[in-house]
Design an enzyme around this catalytic site. Structure first.
Site, PDB file in Angstrom:
ATOM      1  N   HIS A 208       0.922  -1.274  -0.012  1.00  0.00           N
ATOM      2  CA  HIS A 208      -0.159   0.143  -0.033  1.00  0.00           C
ATOM      3  C   HIS A 208       0.719   1.082  -0.038  1.00  0.00           C
ATOM      4  CE1 HIS A 208       0.987   0.146   4.226  1.00  0.00           C
ATOM      5  NE2 HIS A 208       0.494   1.177   4.461  1.00  0.00           N
TER       6      HIS A 208
HETATM    7  C1  UD1 Z   1      -2.142   5.812   5.733  1.00  0.00           C
HETATM    8  C2  UD1 Z   1      -0.921   5.893   6.355  1.00  0.00           C
HETATM    9  C3  UD1 Z   1       0.353   4.987   6.453  1.00  0.00           C
HETATM   10  C4  UD1 Z   1      -0.333   3.483   6.918  1.00  0.00           C
HETATM   11  C5  UD1 Z   1      -1.745   2.984   6.233  1.00  0.00           C
HETATM   12  C6  UD1 Z   1      -2.453   2.277   6.609  1.00  0.00           C
HETATM   13  C7  UD1 Z   1      -0.417   8.595   6.436  1.00  0.00           C
HETATM   14  C8  UD1 Z   1       0.491   9.270   5.521  1.00  0.00           C
HETATM   15  N1  UD1 Z   1      -0.417   7.301   5.831  1.00  0.00           N
HETATM   16  O1  UD1 Z   1      -1.708   5.358   4.556  1.00  0.00           O
HETATM   17  O2  UD1 Z   1       1.465   5.257   7.378  1.00  0.00           O
HETATM   18  O3  UD1 Z   1       0.391   2.478   6.659  1.00  0.00           O
HETATM   19  O4  UD1 Z   1      -2.585   4.235   6.541  1.00  0.00           O
HETATM   20  O5  UD1 Z   1      -3.394   1.987   5.817  1.00  0.00           O
HETATM   21  O6  UD1 Z   1      -1.043   8.649   7.473  1.00  0.00           O
HETATM   22  N2  UD1 Z   1      -9.344   5.386   1.784  1.00  0.00           N
HETATM   23  C9  UD1 Z   1     -10.439   4.520   1.525  1.00  0.00           C
HETATM   24  N3  UD1 Z   1     -11.031   4.265   2.827  1.00  0.00           N
HETATM   25  C10 UD1 Z   1     -10.367   4.818   4.092  1.00  0.00           C
HETATM   26  C11 UD1 Z   1      -9.491   5.507   4.015  1.00  0.00           C
HETATM   27  C12 UD1 Z   1      -8.651   5.503   2.916  1.00  0.00           C
HETATM   28  O7  UD1 Z   1     -10.780   4.086   0.555  1.00  0.00           O
HETATM   29  O8  UD1 Z   1     -11.088   4.463   5.026  1.00  0.00           O
HETATM   30  C13 UD1 Z   1      -8.452   5.620   0.567  1.00  0.00           C
HETATM   31  C14 UD1 Z   1      -8.832   7.101  -0.344  1.00  0.00           C
HETATM   32  O9  UD1 Z   1      -8.497   6.928  -1.579  1.00  0.00           O
HETATM   33  C15 UD1 Z   1      -7.479   7.467   0.385  1.00  0.00           C
HETATM   34  C16 UD1 Z   1      -6.452   6.500   0.199  1.00  0.00           C
HETATM   35  O10 UD1 Z   1      -7.025   5.426   0.669  1.00  0.00           O
HETATM   36  O11 UD1 Z   1      -7.238   8.561  -0.595  1.00  0.00           O
HETATM   37  C17 UD1 Z   1      -5.324   6.875   1.022  1.00  0.00           C
HETATM   38  O12 UD1 Z   1      -5.588   6.732   2.616  1.00  0.00           O
HETATM   39  P1  UD1 Z   1      -4.681   7.899   3.465  1.00  0.00           P
HETATM   40  O13 UD1 Z   1      -5.414   7.684   4.690  1.00  0.00           O
HETATM   41  O14 UD1 Z   1      -4.294   9.148   2.995  1.00  0.00           O
HETATM   42  O15 UD1 Z   1      -3.327   7.063   3.515  1.00  0.00           O
HETATM   43  P2  UD1 Z   1      -3.074   5.488   3.497  1.00  0.00           P
HETATM   44  O16 UD1 Z   1      -2.692   5.155   2.071  1.00  0.00           O
HETATM   45  O17 UD1 Z   1      -4.079   4.638   3.784  1.00  0.00           O
END
Ligand code: UD1
Length: 375
Positions: A208
């Site tokens: 991820h």
């Molecule tokens: C975040 C953390 C990362 C951790 C990971 C575990 C930061 C910078 N990164 O990354 O360190 O290892 O979580 O999962 O804080 N999304 C969904 N549903 C959700 C949340 C997110 O679909 O409930 C999708 C959205 O498109 C979003 C993308 O995932 O834009 C990324 O989510 P985000 O919270 O920005 O970062 P992660 O890649 O999940």
């Protein structure tokens, strides 16, 4: 006299398994009242709610519901909403976990209001400032009053950065507390039978990190290598929403159906994931937490990263760094199948008792700060 109140902040999946044992340790000590703050950085049921249910975490007292966004927008929203909350609801200290955007945003909101910050999992450094988490770690530690560290490298890093030794405590790994507490219960999971897998005869894959999944020129070859491995050994691949979106956006969707022995599923709840890790013949991952968990489970961990902020998992555990190199992934999988992977050794203080040490440190620190008004 009413009890001292502290906030425990969580926002994203890896925070929840760290908060759970710490919250419980404070409840057991009975000396402090805790308030659980959920920023809403992760909001999908599979990335958030299931962990509260499975790990018995009380419902959050405060939900900031910030959702997704660019780093700046998401961090700013958390900062603004948490500050507004703190202005109405003072707290004696704010405990933040790990290195996600919620960690740094809430630390900053608190410290600007003169509220002390306690960082659990302080001091880890990948020395790679292209990782968003590395920026979050550096800033959070610079803002924190009490730094609770999971492995010796963290202590060395903080001392080198000039943090006074008196504020640093090596307490061990609270996420391993959750693993040890849940391992027996995870054996009831039907995740293997649901996916037609046999114990010890499949690889578990999770990817991820932006550095692996955002650029199709990197992601495509990695997916090819995974498909290749699935012809040698069945593969279970729970796909993070970020990775799924990137696969779809870059037109790599054929990957989802390219091999009958490649099982692509939604992100797994905690116990299913633990069961899937514990029985895998190898785990291929770019997750920091999974490097730690596989080391304790003594399962070979093929880490698709050029560096790690958790060097103890390479030095003493089962992790080896392979960069984002698909050829290295395939060769490493052969090494595991040939029975030539390292087995790892015990890691000091990753013993299932770290949360008690966190609670003890925090209680002592609070009573030292308020000698006339202990707790
Ligand atoms: C975040 C953390 C990362 C951790 C990971 C575990 C930061 C910078 N990164 O990354 O360190 O290892 O979580 O999962 O804080 N999304 C969904 N549903 C959700 C949340 C997110 O679909 O409930 C999708 C959205 O498109 C979003 C993308 O995932 O834009 C990324 O989510 P985000 O919270 O920005 O970062 P992660 O890649 O999940």
């Amino acid at each position: 006299m009413s009890k001292t109140v502290i906030d425990l902040v969580a926002g994203a999946r890896p925070n929840f398994m760290k908060l759970a044992p710490v919250e419980r340790a404070f409840q057991t000590s009975g000396s402090l009242a805790t308030r659980i703050v959920h920023t809403g950085q992760h909001y999908d049921t599979q990335l958030s709610d299931v962990f509260f249910t499975e790990l018995g975490i009380p419902r959050p007292d405060i939900c900031l519901e910030v959702g997704s966004g660019t780093h700046g927008a998401q961090t700013a929203r958390i900062l603004e909403r948490y500050e507004a909350h703190l202005l109405e609801n003072r707290t004696a200290a704010v405990v933040v976990f790990g290195d996600v955007n919620s960690t740094v945003a809430c630390a900053l909101a608190a410290v600007k209001l003169g509220i002390p910050v306690i960082h659990v999992e302080a001091g880890l450094r990948s020395f790679d400032r292209t990782m968003p988490e590395e920026i979050n770690r550096l800033l959070t530690d610079a803002l924190s009053d009490l730094l609770l560290v999971s492995e010796p490298s963290g202590v060395a890093n903080l001392l080198r950065e000039g943090i006074p030794e008196s504020r640093i405590h090596l307490v061990g790994n609270v996420m391993i507390d959750t693993l040890k507490a849940e391992l027996d219960r995870s054996r009831d999971s039907d995740v293997l039978s649901r996916n037609g897998l046999e114990s010890g005869e499949y690889a578990l894959v999770t990817l991820h990190r932006p550095s692996n999944v955002d650029d199709p020129a990197i992601l495509g070859p990695l997916l090819h290598a995974i498909a290749h491995i699935s012809h040698r050994l069945p593969v279970l691949f729970p796909v993070h929403p970020r990775t799924r979106a990137s696969i779809q956006k870059s037109g790599l969707d054929q990957f989802f159906s390219c091999s009958p022995t490649l099982h692509v599923v939604d992100p797994l709840p905690y116990r299913d994931n633990l069961a899937a890790m514990a029985s895998a013949s190898m785990v291929i991952t770019d997750s920091g937490g999974i490097q730690e968990e596989t080391s304790i489970l003594r399962v070979p961990c093929l880490t698709m990263r050029a560096n790690t902020e958790r060097p103890v998992t390479v030095e003493m555990g089962t992790s080896r760094l392979l960069g984002s190199d698909p050829l290295a992934m395939k060769e490493a999988a052969e090494t595991v199948l040939d029975g030539k992977w390292k087995t790892g050794t015990d890691i000091p203080l990753w013993d299932g008792q770290a949360a008690e040490r966190v609670a003890a440190c925090v209680l002592k620190w609070i009573s030292d700060r308020n000698p006339g008004n202990p707790r």
